[in-house]
Design an enzyme around this catalytic site. Structure first.
Site, PDB file in Angstrom:
ATOM      1  N   PHE A  11       0.834  -1.219   0.000  1.00  0.00           N
ATOM      2  CA  PHE A  11       0.000   0.000   0.000  1.00  0.00           C
ATOM      3  C   PHE A  11       0.867   1.267   0.000  1.00  0.00           C
ATOM      4  CE2 PHE A  11      -1.996   2.864   3.356  1.00  0.00           C
ATOM      5  CZ  PHE A  11      -2.652   3.657   2.437  1.00  0.00           C
ATOM      6  N   VAL A  12       1.681   1.434   1.017  1.00  0.00           N
ATOM      7  CA  VAL A  12       2.504   2.652   1.090  1.00  0.00           C
ATOM      8  C   VAL A  12       3.598   2.621   0.026  1.00  0.00           C
ATOM      9  CG1 VAL A  12       4.109   3.987   2.515  1.00  0.00           C
ATOM     10  CG2 VAL A  12       2.053   3.016   3.557  1.00  0.00           C
ATOM     11  N   ASN A  32       7.857  -9.842  -1.632  1.00  0.00           N
ATOM     12  CA  ASN A  32       7.465 -11.251  -1.791  1.00  0.00           C
ATOM     13  C   ASN A  32       5.948 -11.409  -1.925  1.00  0.00           C
ATOM     14  OD1 ASN A  32       6.679 -10.716   0.797  1.00  0.00           O
ATOM     15  ND2 ASN A  32       7.543 -12.562   1.705  1.00  0.00           N
ATOM     16  N   GLY A  36       1.455  -7.490  -0.276  1.00  0.00           N
ATOM     17  CA  GLY A  36       1.407  -6.579  -1.425  1.00  0.00           C
ATOM     18  C   GLY A  36       0.833  -7.300  -2.640  1.00  0.00           C
ATOM     19  N   LYS A 102      24.971  -0.618   2.664  1.00  0.00           N
ATOM     20  CA  LYS A 102      26.407  -0.519   2.987  1.00  0.00           C
ATOM     21  C   LYS A 102      27.255  -0.923   1.779  1.00  0.00           C
ATOM     22  CE  LYS A 102      29.703  -2.432   6.334  1.00  0.00           C
ATOM     23  NZ  LYS A 102      30.228  -3.701   5.797  1.00  0.00           N
ATOM     24  N   TYR A 142       5.006  -7.122  15.628  1.00  0.00           N
ATOM     25  CA  TYR A 142       5.241  -5.928  14.810  1.00  0.00           C
ATOM     26  C   TYR A 142       5.991  -4.867  15.602  1.00  0.00           C
ATOM     27  CZ  TYR A 142       4.079  -2.154  11.494  1.00  0.00           C
ATOM     28  OH  TYR A 142       4.126  -1.119  10.592  1.00  0.00           O
ATOM     29  N   LYS A 146       9.842  -3.635  14.761  1.00  0.00           N
ATOM     30  CA  LYS A 146      10.161  -2.267  14.333  1.00  0.00           C
ATOM     31  C   LYS A 146      11.089  -1.579  15.329  1.00  0.00           C
ATOM     32  CE  LYS A 146       7.865  -1.826  10.416  1.00  0.00           C
ATOM     33  NZ  LYS A 146       8.551  -1.630   9.138  1.00  0.00           N
ATOM     34  N   TYR A 156      23.958   0.833  12.517  1.00  0.00           N
ATOM     35  CA  TYR A 156      24.660   0.981  11.224  1.00  0.00           C
ATOM     36  C   TYR A 156      25.041   2.442  10.985  1.00  0.00           C
ATOM     37  CZ  TYR A 156      24.376  -3.739   9.279  1.00  0.00           C
ATOM     38  OH  TYR A 156      24.575  -5.071   9.032  1.00  0.00           O
ATOM     39  N   ARG A 183      -7.648  -3.393   8.671  1.00  0.00           N
ATOM     40  CA  ARG A 183      -7.523  -2.156   9.435  1.00  0.00           C
ATOM     41  C   ARG A 183      -8.832  -1.365   9.369  1.00  0.00           C
ATOM     42  NH1 ARG A 183      -1.457  -0.440   7.810  1.00  0.00           N
ATOM     43  NH2 ARG A 183      -1.971  -1.762   6.040  1.00  0.00           N
TER      44      ARG A 183
HETATM   45  N1  UDP Z   1     -11.044  -1.240  14.713  1.00  0.00           N
HETATM   46  C1  UDP Z   1     -12.419  -1.314  14.780  1.00  0.00           C
HETATM   47  N2  UDP Z   1     -13.076  -2.042  13.845  1.00  0.00           N
HETATM   48  C2  UDP Z   1     -12.447  -2.661  12.818  1.00  0.00           C
HETATM   49  C3  UDP Z   1     -11.029  -2.569  12.728  1.00  0.00           C
HETATM   50  C4  UDP Z   1     -10.362  -1.861  13.707  1.00  0.00           C
HETATM   51  O1  UDP Z   1     -13.056  -0.744  15.702  1.00  0.00           O
HETATM   52  O2  UDP Z   1     -13.142  -3.292  11.988  1.00  0.00           O
HETATM   53  C5  UDP Z   1     -10.335  -0.433  15.731  1.00  0.00           C
HETATM   54  C6  UDP Z   1      -9.148  -1.121  16.389  1.00  0.00           C
HETATM   55  O3  UDP Z   1      -9.561  -1.911  17.486  1.00  0.00           O
HETATM   56  C7  UDP Z   1      -8.291   0.069  16.790  1.00  0.00           C
HETATM   57  C8  UDP Z   1      -8.580   1.107  15.704  1.00  0.00           C
HETATM   58  O4  UDP Z   1      -9.798   0.692  15.092  1.00  0.00           O
HETATM   59  O5  UDP Z   1      -8.715   0.576  18.028  1.00  0.00           O
HETATM   60  C9  UDP Z   1      -7.482   1.180  14.648  1.00  0.00           C
HETATM   61  O6  UDP Z   1      -7.228  -0.128  14.216  1.00  0.00           O
HETATM   62  P1  UDP Z   1      -6.325  -0.507  12.977  1.00  0.00           P
HETATM   63  O7  UDP Z   1      -6.399  -1.996  12.846  1.00  0.00           O
HETATM   64  O8  UDP Z   1      -6.723   0.290  11.795  1.00  0.00           O
HETATM   65  O9  UDP Z   1      -4.852  -0.044  13.333  1.00  0.00           O
HETATM   66  P2  UDP Z   1      -4.032   0.206  14.680  1.00  0.00           P
HETATM   67  O10 UDP Z   1      -4.070   1.663  14.882  1.00  0.00           O
HETATM   68  O11 UDP Z   1      -4.681  -0.521  15.816  1.00  0.00           O
HETATM   69  O12 UDP Z   1      -2.693  -0.314  14.353  1.00  0.00           O
END
Ligand code: UDP
Length: 310
Positions: A11-12, A32, A36, A102, A142, A146, A156, A183
């Protein structure tokens, strides 16, 4: 310039690649396709695609001016589904990408995340905040990958004098997010268009600050143009509750969807908002696209995919 973009089919990554190609640069994408898609890549003589996992040794022929390391699944739904590939992309993948930088005497940019702040005890979050992450929670795959990625990038920088940039990306949305990404913006928009229930997790009082993809791409390019090697927050400081977002999406789509409640995922941060003073002062960057405007473009995108039609 000739740039390697890991995760360039995501996406990004793909939006950044489009901008680089448009600006006349040559781009090598390494991806991979775990999250994506090659459909995100526009055929162009200046674009080469290598289908490969960055957790395995990477090599690219010829000169390279920049390695931009964006490869990693980034949706909380993925943190549960594929935690080990995420840990490998952030750890071994970052080491491999730094190794390439590098070897080529290239500059290096790491796509980091607001997740390094975890469930923040400081609000809004400044870059100096060291975070609040539970290293054994499901999100840790995650978050800790990160955090490690930032640590190895700084090592580095200090040890090998690699010219590095670290962008801490806050919640970003827009066209090309997978419909099944999981998301919140992609879920709410696709649910609303299909007149299916909009799924609010928890009571919807948790907050996020949503940035449109074009603002993020501008922020990354400004960071690359700077010589600032410490982490920089790039996000939109306008904060909304998840319930507010649900209502805005429902209104914008004229949807008949009902808003329903589902359990809050474990370790879901209660709030998130970037302090963008560093980006404003050093990069002269700030976001331009307000939520309603960005959502409208996102809705158009999902409608063009015929989401919700039989
Ligand atoms: N969330 C929600 N319904 C959904 C998906 C996510 O209420 O269908 C909420 C999730 O619990 C979080 C916020 O939306 O509090 C953002 O979630 P997302 O997965 O987009 O990313 P995050 O900021 O948590 O990495």
């Amino acid at each position: 310039m000739r740039l390697v973009v890991t995760g360039g089919a995501g996406f990004v990554g793909s939006h950044l690649v489009d901008k680089l190609i448009f600006s006349g640069h040559e781009v090598v994408v390494i991806d991979n396709l775990i999250t994506g898609s090659d459909r995100n890549l526009t055929l162009n003589k200046n674009l080469t695609f290598i289908e490969q996992n960055v957790a395995e040794y990477i090599d690219v022929e010829g000169k390279v001016d920049w390695v931009l390391h964006l490869a990693s699944p980034a949706s909380p739904a993925d943190f549960k589904r594929i935690p080990i590939p995420i840990l490998k992309a952030g750890s071994m993948g970052t080491i491999n990408a730094l190794g390439l930088a590098k070897a080529k005497k290239a500059k290096f940019l790491l796509a980091s995340t607001s997740e390094v702040y975890g469930d923040p005890q400081e609000h809004p979050q400044k870059e100096s905040y060291v975070g609040h992450v539970d290293c054994t929670s499901p999100r840790a795959a995650y978050d800790e990958a990160k955090r490690f990625a930032e640590a190895v990038t700084m090592a580095y920088y200090r040890f090998h004098n690699i010219d590095v940039r670290i962008v801490r990306i806050f919640n970003t949305y827009g066209p090309r997010m997978r419909t099944d990404d999981g998301r919140v913006v992609s879920n709410f928009v696709t649910q609303a268009i299909a007149n299916k229930p909009i799924t609010v997790y928890g009571d919807g009082t948790q907050t996020r600050s949503f940035q449109y993809i074009s603002d993020l791409v501008e922020g990354i390019l400004k960071l690359m143009e700077s010589s600032y090697h410490l982490p920089v927050n790039i996000g939109n400081p306008h904060e909304f509750t998840v319930m507010e977002l649900a209502k805005i999406v429902k209104r914008l789509t004229n949807s008949e969807s009902e808003i329903i409640f589902k359990p809050l995922p474990e370790a879901d941060p209660k709030c998130r908002r970037p302090d963008i003073s560093v980006a404003k002062n050093i990069l002269k960057w700030e976001p331009k696209v307000e939520l309603q405007e960005g959502l409208k473009k996102t809705v158009e995108y999902y409608k063009s995919l015929k989401v919700g039609s039989a």
